[in-house]
Design a protein around this motif. Structure first.
Motif, mmCIF file in Angstrom:
data_model
loop_
_atom_site.group_PDB
_atom_site.id
_atom_site.type_symbol
_atom_site.label_atom_id
_atom_site.label_comp_id
_atom_site.label_asym_id
_atom_site.label_seq_id
_atom_site.Cartn_x
_atom_site.Cartn_y
_atom_site.Cartn_z
ATOM 1 N N GLY A 76 -5.069 -9.541 -1.662
ATOM 2 C CA GLY A 76 -4.256 -8.780 -2.602
ATOM 3 C C GLY A 76 -5.027 -8.266 -3.801
ATOM 4 N N ARG A 77 -6.259 -8.722 -3.965
ATOM 5 C CA ARG A 77 -7.066 -8.279 -5.127
ATOM 6 C C ARG A 77 -8.286 -7.481 -4.702
ATOM 7 N N PHE A 78 -8.922 -7.883 -3.595
ATOM 8 C CA PHE A 78 -10.150 -7.233 -3.140
ATOM 9 C C PHE A 78 -9.874 -6.424 -1.880
ATOM 10 N N THR A 79 -10.643 -5.347 -1.713
ATOM 11 C CA THR A 79 -10.545 -4.523 -0.507
ATOM 12 C C THR A 79 -11.943 -4.221 0.004
ATOM 13 N N ILE A 80 -12.178 -4.520 1.272
ATOM 14 C CA ILE A 80 -13.465 -4.217 1.894
ATOM 15 C C ILE A 80 -13.294 -2.996 2.784
ATOM 16 N N SER A 81 -14.318 -2.149 2.793
ATOM 17 C CA SER A 81 -14.279 -0.964 3.652
ATOM 18 C C SER A 81 -15.700 -0.613 4.066
ATOM 19 N N ARG A 82 -15.802 0.131 5.164
ATOM 20 C CA ARG A 82 -17.126 0.525 5.647
ATOM 21 C C ARG A 82 -17.122 2.010 5.950
ATOM 22 N N ASP A 83 -18.300 2.621 5.861
ATOM 23 C CA ASP A 83 -18.491 4.012 6.222
ATOM 24 C C ASP A 83 -19.685 4.052 7.166
ATOM 25 N N ASN A 84 -19.401 4.146 8.449
ATOM 26 C CA ASN A 84 -20.478 4.103 9.441
ATOM 27 C C ASN A 84 -21.378 5.326 9.367
ATOM 28 N N ARG A 85 -20.860 6.437 8.890
ATOM 29 C CA ARG A 85 -21.703 7.622 8.775
ATOM 30 C C ARG A 85 -22.744 7.447 7.679
ATOM 31 N N LYS A 86 -22.358 6.746 6.627
ATOM 32 C CA LYS A 86 -23.283 6.524 5.514
ATOM 33 C C LYS A 86 -23.998 5.179 5.616
ATOM 34 N N LEU A 117 -17.535 -17.117 2.281
ATOM 35 C CA LEU A 117 -17.140 -15.791 2.737
ATOM 36 C C LEU A 117 -16.032 -15.252 1.851
ATOM 37 N N VAL A 118 -16.198 -14.002 1.431
ATOM 38 C CA VAL A 118 -15.185 -13.336 0.621
ATOM 39 C C VAL A 118 -14.350 -12.411 1.490
ATOM 40 N N ALA A 119 -15.021 -11.547 2.236
ATOM 41 C CA ALA A 119 -14.321 -10.582 3.084
ATOM 42 C C ALA A 119 -15.271 -10.067 4.148
ATOM 43 N N ALA A 120 -14.702 -9.664 5.276
ATOM 44 C CA ALA A 120 -15.492 -9.109 6.376
ATOM 45 C C ALA A 120 -14.759 -7.935 6.979
ATOM 46 N N VAL A 121 -15.541 -6.988 7.481
ATOM 47 C CA VAL A 121 -14.967 -5.846 8.211
ATOM 48 C C VAL A 121 -15.710 -5.747 9.536
ATOM 49 N N TYR A 122 -14.945 -5.664 10.613
ATOM 50 C CA TYR A 122 -15.517 -5.755 11.941
ATOM 51 C C TYR A 122 -15.890 -4.388 12.483
ATOM 52 N N ALA A 123 -16.739 -4.404 13.518
ATOM 53 C CA ALA A 123 -17.104 -3.165 14.190
ATOM 54 C C ALA A 123 -15.888 -2.641 14.947
ATOM 55 N N GLY A 124 -15.928 -1.352 15.327
ATOM 56 C CA GLY A 124 -14.769 -0.655 15.865
ATOM 57 C C GLY A 124 -14.032 -1.380 16.967
ATOM 58 N N PRO A 125 -12.686 -1.358 17.025
ATOM 59 C CA PRO A 125 -11.834 -0.813 15.970
ATOM 60 C C PRO A 125 -11.913 -1.688 14.724
ATOM 61 N N THR A 126 -11.979 -1.082 13.574
ATOM 62 C CA THR A 126 -12.224 -1.833 12.349
ATOM 63 C C THR A 126 -11.000 -2.653 11.974
ATOM 64 N N SER A 127 -11.223 -3.895 11.750
ATOM 65 C CA SER A 127 -10.221 -4.778 11.198
ATOM 66 C C SER A 127 -10.906 -5.598 10.123
ATOM 67 N N THR A 128 -10.113 -6.216 9.280
ATOM 68 C CA THR A 128 -10.669 -6.917 8.145
ATOM 69 C C THR A 128 -10.173 -8.347 8.064
ATOM 70 N N HIS A 129 -10.944 -9.143 7.349
ATOM 71 C CA HIS A 129 -10.584 -10.539 7.101
ATOM 72 C C HIS A 129 -10.895 -10.837 5.644
ATOM 73 N N TYR A 130 -9.985 -11.528 4.985
ATOM 74 C CA TYR A 130 -10.169 -11.889 3.583
ATOM 75 C C TYR A 130 -9.979 -13.386 3.381
ATOM 76 N N ALA A 131 -10.773 -13.936 2.479
ATOM 77 C CA ALA A 131 -10.527 -15.305 2.047
ATOM 78 C C ALA A 131 -9.216 -15.327 1.264
ATOM 79 N N ASP A 132 -8.510 -16.426 1.353
ATOM 80 C CA ASP A 132 -7.215 -16.515 0.678
ATOM 81 C C ASP A 132 -7.320 -16.237 -0.811
ATOM 82 N N PHE A 133 -8.421 -16.636 -1.420
ATOM 83 C CA PHE A 133 -8.529 -16.517 -2.870
ATOM 84 C C PHE A 133 -8.740 -15.084 -3.352
#
Length: 119
Positions: free
Chosen positions: A66-76, A47-63
């Protein structure tokens, strides 16, 4: 049935950036956890990163913190992974995956997109 299609992989130099995108089709994914996994040759998928269903929160692997950012657009119906400060160790096939909120296992995944970071 959710179909996932990744795009945006490629070859980049050490320290460079890439933006991966994943488009979902067949169903809206508002109630799905969306994630990026990766698998390097000879290694297990991780797992690299996850973004949860509303309210949106995120989880990142330690590695990647600070370098990667995950985001979601539910409309798209999309999820993206902005990758900065790439390192050769980030070289892998990156997969977009989804699971319904509350599920323990990811049940949908795409074919993957190759990311190669040269030193």
């Amino acid at each position: 049935q959710v179909q996932l299609l990744e795009s945006g992989g490629g070859l980049v130099q050490d320290g460079g950036s890439l933006r991966l995108s994943c488009a979902a089709a067949g169903s809206t994914v508002n109630n799905y956890v969306l994630a990026w996994f990766r698998q390097a040759p000879g290694k297990e998928r991780e797992l690299v990163a996850a973004v949860y269903a509303g309210p949106t929160s995120t989880h990142y692997a330690d590695f990647v913190k600070g370098r990667f950012t995950i985001s979601r657009d539910n409309r798209k119906n999309t999820v993206t992974l902005q990758m900065n400060g790439l390192k050769p160790d980030d070289t892998a096939v990156y997969y977009c995956e989804a699971k319904f909120r509350g599920s323990t296992s990811y049940t949908h995944w795409g074919r993957g997109t190759q990311v190669t970071v040269s030193s």
